[in-house]
Structures are given as structure tokens and as C-alpha cells.
Design a protein around this motif. Structure first.
Motif, short mmCIF file in Angstrom:
data_model
loop_
_atom_site.label_atom_id
_atom_site.label_comp_id
_atom_site.label_asym_id
_atom_site.label_seq_id
_atom_site.Cartn_x
_atom_site.Cartn_y
_atom_site.Cartn_z
N HIS A 56 -0.35 4.03 0.57
CA HIS A 56 -1.20 5.29 1.05
C HIS A 56 -0.92 5.64 2.42
O HIS A 56 -1.13 7.01 2.89
N CYS A 57 -0.20 5.18 3.22
CA CYS A 57 1.08 6.12 4.76
C CYS A 57 2.33 4.70 4.44
O CYS A 57 2.32 3.82 3.91
N LEU B 112 3.02 2.93 6.38
CA LEU B 112 2.99 1.74 7.32
C LEU B 112 2.86 -0.17 6.80
O LEU B 112 3.53 -1.29 6.88
N GLY B 113 2.73 0.28 5.34
CA GLY B 113 3.04 -0.64 4.77
C GLY B 113 3.05 -1.70 4.57
O GLY B 113 3.17 -3.01 4.22
N CYS B 114 1.15 -1.90 4.81
CA CYS B 114 0.08 -3.05 4.49
C CYS B 114 0.22 -3.27 3.44
O CYS B 114 0.76 -3.10 2.43
N ILE C 77 -7.23 -4.95 6.00
CA ILE C 77 -6.76 -2.91 5.91
C ILE C 77 -7.59 -2.23 5.78
O ILE C 77 -8.46 -2.32 6.43
N CYS C 78 -7.30 -0.76 5.75
CA CYS C 78 -7.79 0.47 6.14
C CYS C 78 -8.79 1.23 4.46
O CYS C 78 -7.69 -0.13 3.95
N CYS D 79 0.73 -0.78 0.16
CA CYS D 79 -0.28 0.05 0.32
C CYS D 79 0.30 0.99 -0.27
O CYS D 79 2.00 1.40 0.40
N ARG E 27 -8.78 3.37 3.16
CA ARG E 27 -7.61 4.80 2.09
C ARG E 27 -6.74 3.46 1.12
O ARG E 27 -6.97 3.85 0.19
N GLY E 28 -6.14 2.45 2.33
CA GLY E 28 -5.74 1.44 1.25
C GLY E 28 -6.62 0.15 0.60
O GLY E 28 -6.21 0.49 -0.85
N ALA F 264 -1.85 6.58 10.34
CA ALA F 264 -1.43 5.17 10.01
C ALA F 264 -2.58 4.63 10.89
O ALA F 264 -3.05 4.38 11.16
N PRO F 265 -3.77 4.57 9.74
CA PRO F 265 -5.13 4.29 10.32
C PRO F 265 -4.75 2.26 10.76
O PRO F 265 -5.71 2.11 11.95
N MET F 266 -4.25 1.29 10.41
CA MET F 266 -3.69 0.75 10.62
C MET F 266 -3.35 0.29 11.62
O MET F 266 -3.32 -1.08 12.56
S1 SF4 Z 1 -3.50 1.76 7.28
FE1 SF4 Z 1 -4.24 1.90 5.84
S2 SF4 Z 1 -3.03 3.32 4.33
FE2 SF4 Z 1 -1.81 2.59 5.83
S3 SF4 Z 1 -0.25 1.02 4.48
FE3 SF4 Z 1 -2.22 0.03 5.32
S4 SF4 Z 1 -4.25 0.25 4.22
FE4 SF4 Z 1 -2.69 1.87 3.65
#
Ligand code: SF4
Ligand code: SF4
Ligand code: SF4
Ligand code: SF4
Ligand code: FES
Lengths: 924, 171
Positions: free
Chosen positions: A235-236, A238-240, A267-268, A233, A270-271, A396-398
């Protein structure tokens, strides 16, 4: 050596050694048996609601009669003896499916779940084929749940997974189960957008087609038709891990890719839903250069294939000084080649100066300090959490979801001690009730996870840092204490936080670049070090803003302001900007000064302010169109792969740069592996990068790993409208994956998993077959390679002593601090239409008392001047904001180009107050 | 030697067998109704496109000569945005017809589809869609499937109860 804690269970009279702290369903699935289930979920465990996992249990080897039990509610105790194949159990399971299907609407052909439906899989597995009931079907009306999730309630089988995820696991409050008996209804109390930023997981959690991906519906493609590859991912920080899917040249959806250490099963949003920027009609697809017409108007001259390099070459030859601006959203490989091309002295990290310093500080703390950076899973397993300055639910939503689980750790441990097994979810939740473990959060304004916290503090970044320093001093006498007093609310918290952290075994301290304050980052380090020194297994987790912030930080380079200096002083006349809009990083005058260089080459995928000022623009691949490496906030290097070959003359940025290198120095890099080898050799920090995934020549039985499922349809028809001769599949020199359905069809190494599928398991539940045990690691280890680790205890950095002075209000001024939103603060995802629907409109948050003094009311238009930049915003009154502080939602449309926190002035434009008063009078 | 003689003898015997070749196209063969020839897309009894773009025919096709894209109209009815069959690859196995849950795709007894150029054998939706129901007159998928579309609300199917009142308290 065998672990002594294992017990022996018998399945079909054969002994197996398993862990005793699990249910028999866990054990069976971990051992590879196919046993149908619905309500059990590996992350949410057992409730025994669906009755689908029935097996026969026997008292001992002489018991021939046995009794039917639910495997998910049967502990794996010593000597437990079950049979899955027992005819009565088989019949029982078939009957259960038949009941569940009584009201099912018979619409698989138009159901988006079809082809990856757990209900379909389980129906086939149990052998139920014909409907015998003569009664009419119960029906339900659907709800509008927002732009992310589609609702088709008739398909529900009442397994309760959705509520258990949405409410129990993710803490949602606007979702529930309504009505009674076979009428039960899962949804919201009324139509409306789902509030949770994790709502998209319903799509994967629900075993049927009740909740499906609404963005996928707009360009629907079955799972078997999606070309997929492992990705990360963007979008932040954390690298999901994700699995993007493509069909007919456009990106269709993002799915979670299980990584036991990082994102696990979720995952969130946003991702999941931020991907559509890749399909934007405004994508840059052809290289062009700008010339000026007679009237001075700009003309875009497309550069045909073959003309690009000669043009670039002539530019570079004529250049007097070339500098490169890197990017925290470009791959390591691209940044490295830019650095190599321009020379280390001419490479400028593409951060704002403030962020450059903060990221540098984080890296020095993580590598020089004694405390480890925990993976997301370790955060979820922490038994005490202290967040300093970071609104994780926005940045960092997750991490927010992980904290939500961490908060349950301590009460759950107590419950387990009392004899209730951890997997018995309903019993555990009943016993825990609303008990929460220690969690404290100190931020500038209230966040979405404040309600979980035992204590919250809202204040200016300096006061947050002082709170942190004070906590560290309270834990360890060696840590420096702030002199002077803390704000009352903070002072009261210090002893409690210190005591609760001291009681914990695995405390985690979380901070990051979000507050924009170095003192906050240092305070977090002091707290973590004090805990570590008192013998705790502490973790120190820093949030970095973008997908490769830490990678770029490790790459080093100079600060962006120095680049401006280099152009101003004529030391450089050619600027190469890599996937970056420097108007987000510098103030507008500085950015303009930098881009006033004689030649500006921008390599990017979407138009932005920088691109519009460039003289030569080269189209870059987005994450799903390229292969490379990102380094996540914990320092984990993760490989992402090209999912599809983009249309037009789009190339991966690193490939453009490798062409530049070839044109100037003659050294060309042909593959990602080449780049990584050179990078690992040259920069020791990246020594671990090649090990993050198998090299391109990796084969299994001589075969590549296919990106397309073996059922991929239409291969002789997709291109037939253009050319009836099928084109050769594109080659991929960068990875062991092929753009084809041919290749090794088994289970590949974990870093190369392009989809979760196993015979009989078409849905995402097939992930069970890829794990060494259910909910544990992927077989062969979770992907990713840690690049940084703590220093030894002796060599550790000392405590930081730079404690800031208390925050004091300034007459007529406000300290403007950044606020973050899940949707809107991150730029790329906000360009995706479904996400952009949920982006709040720009505002400025003020303490109501301050607002009262200014004479402004909720929604009134106000003027903000920060660093000579002028904004018109709607006032929002927020009692959680400290007096003298103003919250600025950084990243919302138009809200960038300033470095926060910094002092600003607020005014009310002439006429506005009068207008407001008038309309107030009218109403009265 | 013996085998050559035997072959000549067999050929000779064929002189007295009934002819199987016909003078096509003057003389036309009788094609049985279940012949697997040119594929069409049919309409339901109401005259709407039957295909709901479920992709099952495409995935069943052993040579992968069917490609389509699903779309949905404003009333929730699925249809193929485009539907392409590359007849230069089709082996007329009939798997698509067997897989189709809506009787939309049907093989007909027309086999006269020769072309001088291979690309003329690529049929798009407008070439495939006929105006009738084809071999299966009565069936209308949306009358039995639970999705509501224009003119058919939830609970109005042949076999459905009216929608549940979620806020009702009756047992
Ligand atoms: S927390 Fe959301 S935006 Fe951040 S890497 Fe994970 S899925 Fe992507
Ligand atoms: S939920 Fe599954 S079984 Fe039900 S209609 Fe959808 S695909 Fe078919
Ligand atoms: S909506 Fe899905 S997850 Fe929820 S109870 Fe129904 S089938 Fe289960
Ligand atoms: S199987 Fe039938 S309904 Fe489904 S896509 Fe093919 S023709 Fe359309
Ligand atoms: S999975 Fe065991 S009862 Fe539902």
C-alpha cells in the motif's frame, strides 16, 4: 575479537558478556532466558509499572540474601548479579500475576487474543492456575473505536503499554488513561474513531485482549489456524514486512513482520487493514474474452481451462505489433517477463509520464549521487530531518512515525549524556519534556506531522524547491543559489535550517514523487550533497508512490505516451496491460486511444476502467496469492510469498506471461527462481534479486518450512463437505515453504519467517526469540537485498542547477497541487470496506482569501477544470494553502486522470451561490 | 509341536467360558454413561447454543476432524457459523470434550453410526446440535464470562460489580 564495551553480568551465578546500555530484562531476553514481563516493550523500553519482571539481585558472590528488583529497571552494569530462578522471585512473580488476574473476566474462549495472548503465556509461565479471591470483579464499559480496533476493557491489566505507544511513541492525542486506582480505564474521552493512523498497532502492543483486530473479528480465526507466509505491504513504497493470514480460502488479517531495518515492530493502518480487497466479491476469477452480440452488446465468454492459451496464441499470432504496459504494483518478475515477451523496445513502464520522469530522476540521483538512501530505521535514528515537498503522513505513513522518533534523537542524546540510561523511558521522557530535535517540513499544505516541526513552510512546489536550493547554497558555497527572492516565510527559514542541519551528525533529507515536481527532487539532492560534502553522514530518502515503483523504474522501458503514439500510428495493434488501470496514468482521451487497439489483453485482479475496455481478461493473483519481489523506496528487493492458493483460474501474472512466452517462443519459465536467474543475468540492476531470499530448493534437514502452525486444526475436516478424501496439499515449486503443517519446526532463515512463535511464547512477543538481540537484527540478518547504492564521491553527480522561477499567481487561474490522505489516496486499500469508511469525501482545498474572492464558502460546491477534465467538488478552506494554489486530494474516488501540479480554473456553478446565500439568510 | 497342543488346549478351555458376543441388534449391549460415542453439541439452560466457537476442540483433536468458523450475532454472542465433524476420521478420544470450556461438545453413548458411504459420516452443525443440555445441566458460560450479550449487561454476572464510572472522583 571481543568488543571492549561489554560488561560481565552474572545470571544464576554464570557470567555473561553483555552491552552496558541496556536493562537486565533486555539482557536476559537477548540471552534467551524466559523472564515474564508486561509493561516493558522493546521499542518503548522500561517503566517498571507492572512488577512482573521481578528477579533477585545479589551484591556479590557472598550475598546469599539478595533483594527483589525489577529486571527492567536494573542496569546491566559490570558485575550485576541476579537470579531468575530464586524461589522468592518465582513466588513474587506468581503473586503479581494473581493480582493482575483478580478482575480478569474469564472469557478466553470468546477473546480474540486467545491463543496468542501474552497474558495467557505469562500466566502459564509463572504457574498461576486457580483463582482464590472471593471478591467480585470490577467491570468496565467498552467504547466504539472505529472500524479497526475492538475494545473489551474488562481484560485490562493496567500495564500502560497502549498509552505509551499511542501517545508517547505515535503522537496520538485522542487516547488516554482515565479514572484512578484499580479503576483505571484506557480509551478515548468518548466513543469515536481513533485518529492515529497507527491505531492498529494497539492490537499487537496490548498484551491482552483489550484491543483486538476488528476486521479479523468479522471472520475470526485463531492464530494457530491461520496459514501464513512472509509478505510485503503493497500500500505504499516503503515495503513494510507483513504476515498475511488465510483460512478457508480468504485472507483474514495482516500482522507486522519484524524487520529491524525497515518497519521494526509496527506498521500503519493502511497496511494492516487494506487487505480486504483480496476478498472482494468482484474479484476476477475466470479468464474471459469479449465478443459482441447482434445488437452490439458485449458478451463475456468464459475461457475454460485449456482454452486460454490456444485463444491467446491465436491472438498473438494474428498480431501486428505487440506492446506491453508494465505496472508499479506488479512484481519484478511479472514486469520482467512482460518486457521479455514484448521485447525491450515494446515495453512501456506503466507510470504516468510525469511519474516516469520523477522515478527515473530519483534512481539516477540515488545511484549517481554520493549520498546513501537510508533504511526506515536509519531515518528514525537521524538527528535532523528536512522534508521537502512530501506529505509523508499521507504517502508513506511509517516514514512519519520514523520522523517522530528522529525528532527525539537529539534531546534524548543530551539526556543520556546527563547520565540517564536510554532504556529508562519514563525518566527520559520527563527529562526531554517537549524538547524536539531539528525537523523542518516544506509542503503544499499542512500535514499531520507539522506540529513536530521546528519550522514549516507551505507553498507551491516551485517555491518549495527554491527553499531547498537556497538551503543547499547556504550549507555549501558550491551549490547554486536561487536568484530573486524567496517568499518571506521561506527566506526566514533558510539560515535556521542550514544551521541546524550543519550541527547534525546524521541528517536525513526526505522528498519524493508526491509533489509531482522534479525541481523538488533535485533540490533535495542538492541539500543532501551539500551536507555530505561537508562531512556529514547524511541520508537522502525519496518516497515512491507504489510498492514496486522503484523496481519498475529500474526495469526501465518507454513512457506511456509513446505507447499511445504506437497505437495511433498503427505500429502496434495488440496491447497487454499488466495489473494496471491506465486511466489513472493517462488522461481519458489518451487512455481510450491506447485501449482502442484491436486487441487489449488485461491481466488484473479486480475490475477497473481498463479491464472493462479489454477484449481478453486474465485473472491475476493478489500479493497474498503469489510469489515475487518488490523493490522498496530505499532500493531494497524484498521477496513476498504465496500465502494460499486462490480459488478459480487465478494465476500469478508472471505465470500467465511465462505461458505466453512458451506459446510464442517456446522458452518457458517454471519457477520464480528461473525468472530471477534470467532477470539477474540479463539486467545487471537486478543481480542482487536472487540473494534476497533462499532459493526454492532450500531445505533444513531435508525439510520444507511449513506455512501452517504445528497446531493447525481441521485438516481432515475442512474439505470433508466436498470430498471426504483429503486432497493432496498443493505443491509449491517457487519457494521452500510448504502448504502443510509438516516440515521444519524451528527458526527458519529470516526471509522465510512465516510467524513468530516459540515454545511458551504464543503471542507476537515471541519475536524476541528470533532476534540476535532484543530490538536488533533478526538472526542471520534482516531480510531484503539492497539493489542500489551511492556512487563514489569522485564519480558523483554535480549539483543540479535547474532552479525554477518563483511561483507567481496567474489571473483567474489556480495551480492545482496534489494532496494525500492515509486512507483514500491509495486505491487498493480504499477498496477494503473498513478503510473505505474513513475515506474523506472529495473536496478542493483553497486559501480562505482566494475563496473569499471567488465568493465561495466552506462546503460550497465548486467546479474545477484541469487539463480539460471537469470536477465538481466541495470547497474546503485551508489557511495553510498558499494563495493562488488549490489542493486536490489525488486518488479519492473519482479524483484521478490528471497530472499535477497543473493550472486549472475554478468556477461556481450557476445557482449554487444563490442557494448558499438563501440558506444563510434562512439561518439568520 | 508342543505349542500347537497348548493352543488347542487353550481353545478347548474356552468352551466352558461365558459368551461375550451378543445377538446384536436383537439383543442390545449395556453402554455405560461415560462411553465415548457419537459427539453432539448441546444447548445451555436457556436453550441457546452453548458452543462459543472458541476452536479449542478443533485444536485439541489429534486427527483434526473438527472444522468450524466463528461468527458473532448482533448482540456480541459468539456461535459457530458452521461446525463439521468428520466421523470417518474421529477416534473418539474425547479430547474435544475435555478441551471445551462451555460443555458444549459432549460424547454420548450412541455408537450406532455405521454408513455405507464414508461421506455420510461427515456431520454438520444441524446433525450435531441437540435441544438439551446433555450431560451437564446447570452450566451457562455467559453467566460467568465477562462479555456482555443480549439480556446481560456489563456487571450483571454472578461475580461482578457494576461498571466503573470513569468520570467519578471517589477514591
Ligand atoms: S507505511 Fe503503511 S502502507 Fe506503507 S508499506 Fe508500511 S504498512 Fe504499508
Ligand atoms: S486477554 Fe488473554 S487471558 Fe484475557 S481473556 Fe483474552 S486471551 Fe484470555
Ligand atoms: S489496555 Fe492493554 S496495553 Fe493498555 S494498559 Fe490495559 S492491558 Fe495494557
Ligand atoms: S471447544 Fe466447545 S465452545 Fe469451543 S468451539 Fe469446540 S464445542 Fe465450541
Ligand atoms: S516489565 Fe518490568 S516492571 Fe513491567
Amino acid at each position: 575479537m571481543e568488543d571492549k564495551k561489554l560488561v560481565t553480568v552474572y545470571i544464576e551465578d554464570k557470567p555473561y558478556r553483555v552491552r552496558p546500555d541496556q536493562s537486565m530484562l533486555d539482557a536476559c531476553l537477548s540471552l534467551g532466558f524466559d523472564l515474564p514481563y508486561f509493561c516493558w516493550h522493546p521499542a518503548m523500553h522500561s517503566v517498571g509499572a507492572c512488577r512482573q519482571c521481578a528477579v533477585k539481585q545479589f551484591k556479590d558472590e557472598n550475598d546469599r540474601k539478595g533483594m527483589i528488583v525489577m529486571a527492567c529497571m536494573t542496569p546491566a552494569g559490570e558485575g550485576t548479579r541476579i537470579s531468575i530462578k530464586d524461589p522468592e522471585a518465582v513466588e513474587f512473580r506468581a503473586k503479581v500475576i494473581e493480582w493482575l488476574m483478580l478482575n480478569h473476566p474469564h472469557d478466553c474462549p470468546v477473546c480474540d487474543e486467545g491463543g496468542e495472548c501474552h497474558l495467557q503465556d505469562m500466566t502459564v509461565m509463572t504457574g498461576h492456575a486457580y483463582r482464590r479471591t472471593r471478591f467480585r470483579k470490577r467491570t468496565h464499559r467498552n467504547q466504539y473505536l472505529g472500524p479497526f480496533v475492538n475494545h473489551e476493557m474488562n481484560r485490562c491489566i493496567q500495564c500502560y503499554r497502549c498509552v505509551r505507544f499511542y501517545n508517547d511513541y505515535a503522537g496520538g492525542r485522542d487516547f488516554g488513561v482515565f479514572a484512578a486506582h484499580d479503576n483505571v480505564y484506557f480509551g478515548r474521552q468518548e466513543d469515536g474513531v481513533l485518529e492515529s493512523e497507527f491505531s492498529g498497532n494497539l492490537v499487537e502492543v496490548c498484551p491482552t485482549g483489550v484491543f483486538t483486530d476488528r476486521t479479523l473479528k468479522m471472520h475470526y480465526t485463531r492464530k494457530w489456524d491461520l496459514q501464513t507466509a512472509p509478505s510485503v505491504c503493497v500500500h505504499c513504497g516503503l515495503g513494510c514486512n507483513t504476515i498475511p493470514g488465510e483460512r478457508y480460502g480468504t485472507l483474514r488479517r495482516i500482522r507486522n513482520r519484524y524487520n529491524g531495518q525497515v518497519n521494526g515492530y509496527f506498521i500503519c493502518d493502511r497496511g494492516r487493514y487494506g487487505y480486504e480487497f483480496a476478498n472482494s466479491a468482484t474479484r476476477i476469477r475466470r479468464p474471459y474474452r469479449i465478443t459482441y452480440g447482434k445488437a452490439g452488446e458485449k458478451i463475456e465468454n468464459a475461457l475454460e481451462e485449456g482454452k486460454v492459451l490456444p485463444h491467446v496464441k491465436s491472438l498473438l499470432q494474428g498480431a501486428k505489433g505487440i506492446i506491453g504496459i508494465g505496472s508499479p504494483r506488479a512484481s519484478l518478475e511479472a514486469n520482467y517477463l512482460l518486457k521479455k515477451f514484448c521485447g525491450p523496445g515494446n515495453f512501456y513502464a506503466g507510470f504516468s509520464d510525469a511519474e516516469f520522469n520523477l522515478v527515473g530522476r530519483i534512481i539516477s540521483v540515488l545511484t549517481g549521487g554520493p549520498v546513501k538512501a537510508p533504511a526506515l530505521r536509519e531515518v528514525a535514528e537521524a538527528d535532523a530531518v528536512f522534508v521537502l515537498g512530501e506529505d509523508v503522513s499521507g504517502t508513506a505513513p511509517m516514514l512519519g512515525l520514523a520522523i517522530r522518533q528522529a525528532v527525539r534523537q537529539k534531546p534524548v542524546e543530551a539526556v543520556i549524556k546527563s547520565g540517564i540510561p536510554a532504556w529508562n523511558d519514563y525518566a527520559v521522557r520527563q527529562a526531554v519534556q517537549n524538547d524536539k530535535g531539528p525537523f523542518f517540513i516544506a509542503t503544499s499544505a499542512a500535514t499531520r506531522i507539522d506540529s513536530l516541526a521546528e519550522g514549516t513552510f507551505h507553498g507551491a512546489p516551485d517555491d518549495i524547491a527554491r527553499l531547498g536550493f537556497a538551503v543547499a547554497a547556504a550549507i555549501s558555497p558550491e551549490a547554486p543559489a536561487p536568484d530573486g527572492s524567496l517568499p518571506e516565510a521561506a527566506a526566514g527559514l533558510v539560515p535556521r535550517i542550514a544551521a541546524r542541519l550543519r550541527e547534525a551528525k546524521r541528517p536525513v533529507i526526505i522528498s519524493g514523487t508526491g509533489a509531482g515536481s522534479r525541481a523538488v527532487i533535485e533540490a533535495a539532492f542538492n541539500v543532501a550533497k551539500s551536507l555530505f560534502d561537508s562531512g556529514k553522514d547524511a541520508g537522502l530518502c525519496y518516497v515512491a508512490a507504489e510498492c514496486n515503483s522503484i523496481g519498475l523504474g529500474l526495469m526501465g522501458g518507454k513512457s506511456l505516451r509513446e505507447a499511445v503514439g504506437a497505437v495511433r500510428e498503427n505500429r502496434a495493434d495488440t496491447v497487454i496491460v499488466l495489473e494496471n488501470d491506465i486511466f489513472d496514468r493517462l488522461s481519458a482521451p489518451e487512455a481510450e486511444a491506447l485501449l482502442s487497439a484491436r486487441q487489449v489483453i488485461s491481466i488484473d485482479h479486480l475490475p477497473n476502467h481498463t479491464v472493462s475496455m479489454a477484449h481478453t481478461v486474465l485473472p491475476a493473483a493478489v500479493f497474498a496469492e503469489g510469489t515475487g519481489t518488490f523493490v522498496s523506496n530505499e532500493g531494497r528487493a524484498q521477496r513476498f510469498y504465496r500465502v494460499y492458493v486462490p480459488a478459480g483460474q487465478v494465476e500469478e501474472s508472471w505465470r500467465w506471461l511465462s505461458e505466453f512466452l512458451a506459446a510464442s517462443a517456446g522458452a518457458k519459465f517454471f519457477t520464480v527462481d528461473d525468472v530471477q536467474r534470467a532477470m539477474a543475468g540479463e539486467l545487471p540492476a537486478f543481480g542482487g534479486v536472487p540473494a534476497a531470499a533462499p532459493p526454492a530448493d532450500f531445505r533444513i534437514s531435508g525439510l520444507k518450512i511449513p506455512r501452517q502452525p504445528h497446531r493447525y486444526s481441521g485438516r481432515t475436516s475442512i474439505h470433508a463437505d466436498v470430498d471426504v478424501n483429503e486432497p493432496k496439499p498443493p505443491a509449491d515449486p517457487d519457494s521452500p515453504l510448504s502448504f502443510s503443517m509438516e516440515g521444519f519446526d524451528g527458526r527458519p532463515p529470516s526471509a522465510l519467517i512465516s510467524r513468530f512463535w516459540a515454545p511458551g511464547w504464543n503471542s507476537v512477543q515471541a519475536v524476541n526469540k528470533f532476534q540476535s538481540e532484543v530490538g536488533g537484527r533478526l538472526r542471520g540478518g534482516d531480510p531484503g537485498q539492497r539493489l542500489i547504492g551511492p556512487a563514489g564521491k569522485e564519480k558523483s553527480l554535480p549539483y543540479f542547477t535547474g532552479i525554477p522561477a518563483p511561483f507567481t499567481r496567474l489571473e483567474g487561474k489556480f495551480l492545482v497541487v496534489p494532496l494525500y490522505h492515509v486512507f483514500g489516496s491509495e486505491k487498493l486499500s480504499a477498496l477494503s470496506p473498513p478503510v473505505s469508511e474513513l475515506v474523506p469525501s472529495p473536496y478542493l482545498a483553497l486559501n480562505p482569501e482566494d475563496a473569499g474572492e471567488l465568493g465561495c464558502t466552506e462546503g460550497m460546491e465548486i467546479r474545477l477544470i484541469v487539463e480539460d477534465v471537469f470536477f465538481r467538488l466541495a470547497a474546503r478552506l485551508d489557511a495553510s494553502i498558499a494563495r493562488g494554489v488549490a489542493g486536490f486530494p489525488l486518488g479519492l474516488p473519482g479524483l484521478h486522470g490528471i497530472t499535477l501540479p497543473s493550472w486549472g480554473r475554478i468556477g461556481i456553478p450557476p445557482g449554487v451561490r444563490e442557494a448558499a446565500e438563501e440558506s444563510g439568510e434562512d439561518r439568520a | 509341536m508342543l505349542s500347537i497342543l497348548r493352543a488347542v488346549w487353550t481353545v478347548f478351555l474356552h468352551l466352558f467360558k461365558r459368551k461375550v458376543t451378543v445377538l446384536y441388534p436383537e439383543e442390545r449391549p449395556r453402554i455405560p454413561p461415560r462411553w465415548r460415542g457419537r459427539i453432539i453439541l448441546s444447548r445451555d439452560p436457556d436453550g441457546q447454543e452453548r458452543c462459543v466457537a472458541c476452536h479449542l476442540c478443533a485444536v485439541a483433536c489429534p486427527v483434526g476432524c473438527i472444522a468450524l468458523q466463528a461468527a458473532e450475532d448482533e448482540y456480541g454472542r459468539r456461535y459457530p457459523e458452521f461446525f463439521r465433524i468428520n466421523f470417518s476420521r474421529c477416534i473418539f478420544c474425547g479430547f474435544c470434550e475435555e478441551a471445551c470450556p462451555t460443555y458444549a461438545i459432549q460424547l454420548t453413548n450412541d455408537f450406532e453410526m455405521s454408513e455405507y458411504h464414508r461421506h455420510n459420516l461427515v456431520y454438520e452443525k444441524q446433525d450435531l446440535l441437540i435441544s438439551g443440555t446433555g450431560k451437564y445441566p446447570g452450566y451457562n458460560f455467559y453467566k460467568v464470562a465477562g462479555l456482555s450479550i443480549k439480556g446481560k449487561d456489563k456487571g450483571e454476572n454472578e461475580n461482578e460489580l457494576p461498571p466503573v464510572d470513569v468520570k467519578g472522583l471517589m477514591p
